[in-house]
Design a protein around this motif. Structure first.
Motif, PDB file in Angstrom:
ATOM      1  N   PRO A 382       0.840  -1.200   0.000  1.00  0.00           N
ATOM      2  CA  PRO A 382       0.000   0.000   0.000  1.00  0.00           C
ATOM      3  C   PRO A 382       0.869   1.241   0.000  1.00  0.00           C
ATOM      4  N   GLU A 383       0.325   2.343  -0.500  1.00  0.00           N
ATOM      5  CA  GLU A 383       1.175   3.513  -0.705  1.00  0.00           C
ATOM      6  C   GLU A 383       1.659   4.132   0.601  1.00  0.00           C
ATOM      7  N   ARG A 384       0.907   3.997   1.695  1.00  0.00           N
ATOM      8  CA  ARG A 384       1.347   4.558   2.974  1.00  0.00           C
ATOM      9  C   ARG A 384       0.998   3.608   4.118  1.00  0.00           C
ATOM     10  N   ILE A 385       1.885   3.561   5.126  1.00  0.00           N
ATOM     11  CA  ILE A 385       1.669   2.765   6.329  1.00  0.00           C
ATOM     12  C   ILE A 385       1.965   3.651   7.539  1.00  0.00           C
ATOM     13  N   VAL A 386       0.991   3.799   8.411  1.00  0.00           N
ATOM     14  CA  VAL A 386       1.191   4.496   9.682  1.00  0.00           C
ATOM     15  C   VAL A 386       1.405   3.440  10.759  1.00  0.00           C
ATOM     16  N   MET A 387       2.547   3.525  11.434  1.00  0.00           N
ATOM     17  CA  MET A 387       2.909   2.555  12.456  1.00  0.00           C
ATOM     18  C   MET A 387       2.924   3.245  13.820  1.00  0.00           C
ATOM     19  N   LEU A 388       2.222   2.657  14.784  1.00  0.00           N
ATOM     20  CA  LEU A 388       2.325   3.066  16.185  1.00  0.00           C
ATOM     21  C   LEU A 388       2.920   1.879  16.928  1.00  0.00           C
ATOM     22  N   ALA A 389       4.194   1.979  17.266  1.00  0.00           N
ATOM     23  CA  ALA A 389       4.924   0.845  17.829  1.00  0.00           C
ATOM     24  C   ALA A 389       5.261   1.120  19.287  1.00  0.00           C
ATOM     25  N   CYS A 390       5.186   0.081  20.118  1.00  0.00           N
ATOM     26  CA  CYS A 390       5.445   0.261  21.552  1.00  0.00           C
ATOM     27  C   CYS A 390       6.782  -0.317  21.988  1.00  0.00           C
ATOM     28  N   ASP A 391       7.623  -0.738  21.045  1.00  0.00           N
ATOM     29  CA  ASP A 391       8.949  -1.229  21.391  1.00  0.00           C
ATOM     30  C   ASP A 391       9.930  -0.812  20.305  1.00  0.00           C
ATOM     31  N   PRO A 392      10.966  -0.050  20.646  1.00  0.00           N
ATOM     32  CA  PRO A 392      11.897   0.423  19.612  1.00  0.00           C
ATOM     33  C   PRO A 392      12.589  -0.704  18.854  1.00  0.00           C
TER      34      PRO A 392
END
Length: 433
Positions: A382-392
């Motif tokens: 997909p053209e864009r992915i928004v990631m909200l991650a809780c572990d670096p």
């Protein structure tokens, strides 16, 4: 200054160490006599006395008990009275706002094997939070010792938390009444789940099976409504998966965001009362007003999808394995399609003709994306992915795979959702080509 303490009054079982950098996981590094110490409670540049917790293969895990010299500017000199025992926080020695930069350093160190991404983390803005932030909490009831609180570090022992700094003021005020009610009704170890709205005006609670307690909860263990008048608006029995059975009163609270979000007891919602509104707004601005079809692959009750919908009306597909959260998502976003009871991997495994002109939202667990999901996203592209991650560390691994498949990291911000802990959220935008 890394040798044994020459002071005759020093603790003979302790070792004096000069503390180096923070590493992934929030501990501090301190080399000494051919071994590498990983220290809790220590900050860079400090000289500390530390004691061994565990020693194996040249690695010593320890705890700093005394700061001899060089107090770090971010050290909280008036720590929570429960620190040292309570396991609810692993950074009670760090002041939340000045300590935010330490989180940036620890996050970058966690992905030092990916130097370009580590550099992006070091230069990223971090949005901070004051304490007393938790609108959700999982406490533990120990009837044998008449304690309601968090577990001690590395133990099943429950530590009472009458003046906790991270849970909400309403929960702190309610602890005595909750303990008295459970003392009358609940003779077995159980978990108590607490949920309230953003300003603490509404609160519901529930009993859930504890790790070391009975798996079958009895209806008689539910406190009477009269015993908790003014404490909670509802009280229920919950299964391990969060399904509600018996109880009384309200079953959910409403988060008053630009699109109101109903959150039932037993479901997931972002934990920080102070930053939920900011995060909702920031996600919406990151996504922008273009109404592209959007897939939320770790939807919960619909928080990220609602932020996308508020930015621009769009076709929404939500995927959520929890039936409790999935039902709430349908209520919160009635125009969306919700695949409840499905994992992201199972859903994408059967999907056909997914469009490239699409936005994907993903808020995976601490373990990050599975290899299967990373491959599915790379194949779909997909053209864009928004990631909200809780572990670096797991974010770095997932981001590297996506970058290797043709994505660019175009936006990143760190979010200080968990003061008094080393944890930090990473909000990132990946764009194709």
């Amino acid at each position: 200054m890394t040798g044994p303490d020459p002071d005759a009054n020093a603790n003979p079982s302790a070792t004096r160490l000069l503390v180096g950098k923070l590493v992934g996981g929030g501990r501090a590094l301190a080399p000494h006599d051919g071994e590498t110490w990983l220290l809790k409670g220590a900050l860079p540049g400090e000289v500390v006395e530390a004691q061994v917790e565990r020693r194996r293969a040249g690695i010593v895990e320890g705890t700093a008990h005394t700061i001899i010299d060089g107090h770090h500017p971010s050290r909280d000199l008036q720590q929570c009275p429960h620190s040292g025992q309570c396991g609810g926080c692993d950074w009670p020695h760090v002041s939340p706002t000045p300590g935010a930069e330490l989180k940036t350093a620890a996050a970058a160190e966690a992905i030092r094997g990916a130097p370009d991404l580590a550099a992006r983390l070091r230069s990223a803005t971090i949005h901070t939070s004051p304490p007393a932030y938790r609108l959700r909490a999982r406490l533990h009831w120990d009837p044998a010792n008449d304690r309601l609180g968090f577990y001690e570090f590395g133990s099943w022992r429950v530590v009472a938390i009458p003046s906790c700094r991270i849970v909400s003021p309403r929960l702190v005020r309610s602890l005595s009444a909750l303990g008295r009610a459970l003392r009358r009704t609940c003779p077995a170890p159980v978990d108590l789940e607490w949920l309230e709205d953003l300003d603490g005006a509404q609160a519901v609670a529930g009993l859930r099976p504890a790790a070391r307690g009975p798996q079958r909860l009895e209806p008689a263990w539910i406190p009477e409504a009269d015993d908790l008048d003014g404490v909670v608006d509802g009280f229920h029995l919950l299964s391990r998966s969060g399904e509600r059975s018996l109880g009384w009163g309200a079953t959910s609270v409403c988060m008053e965001l630009p699109i109101p979000i109903s959150v039932p007891i037993g479901s997931f919602f972002q934990v920080n009362r102070h930053l939920a509104g900011w995060l909702f707004d920031r996600v919406g601005k990151m996504i922008g007003p273009r109404p592209v079809a959007t897939w939320d692959l770790h939807a919960g009750v619909g928080f990220l999808a609602a932020a996308a919908q508020h930015a621009a009306a769009r076709r929404l597909q939500l995927v959520e394995p929890s039936e409790v959260s999935g039902r709430a998502a349908r209520k919160n976003l009635p125009s969306a399609r919700v695949a409840s009871g499905w994992t992201a991997e199972a859903y994408l495994g059967q999907a056909r003709d997914l469009p490239r002109k699409a936005l994907v939202l993903t808020d995976p667990p601490r373990a990050g994306m599975t290899p299967e999901l990373r491959q599915q996203l790379a194949d779909w592209h997909p053209e864009r992915i928004v990631m909200l991650a809780c572990d670096p560390a797991t974010w770095g691994r997932d981001a590297q795979v996506l970058i290797g498949s043709g994505y660019r990291l175009t936006h990143i911000v760190l979010v200080h959702l968990f003061p008094s802990t080393h944890h930090v959220e990473i909000l990132a935008l990946m764009e194709s080509g």
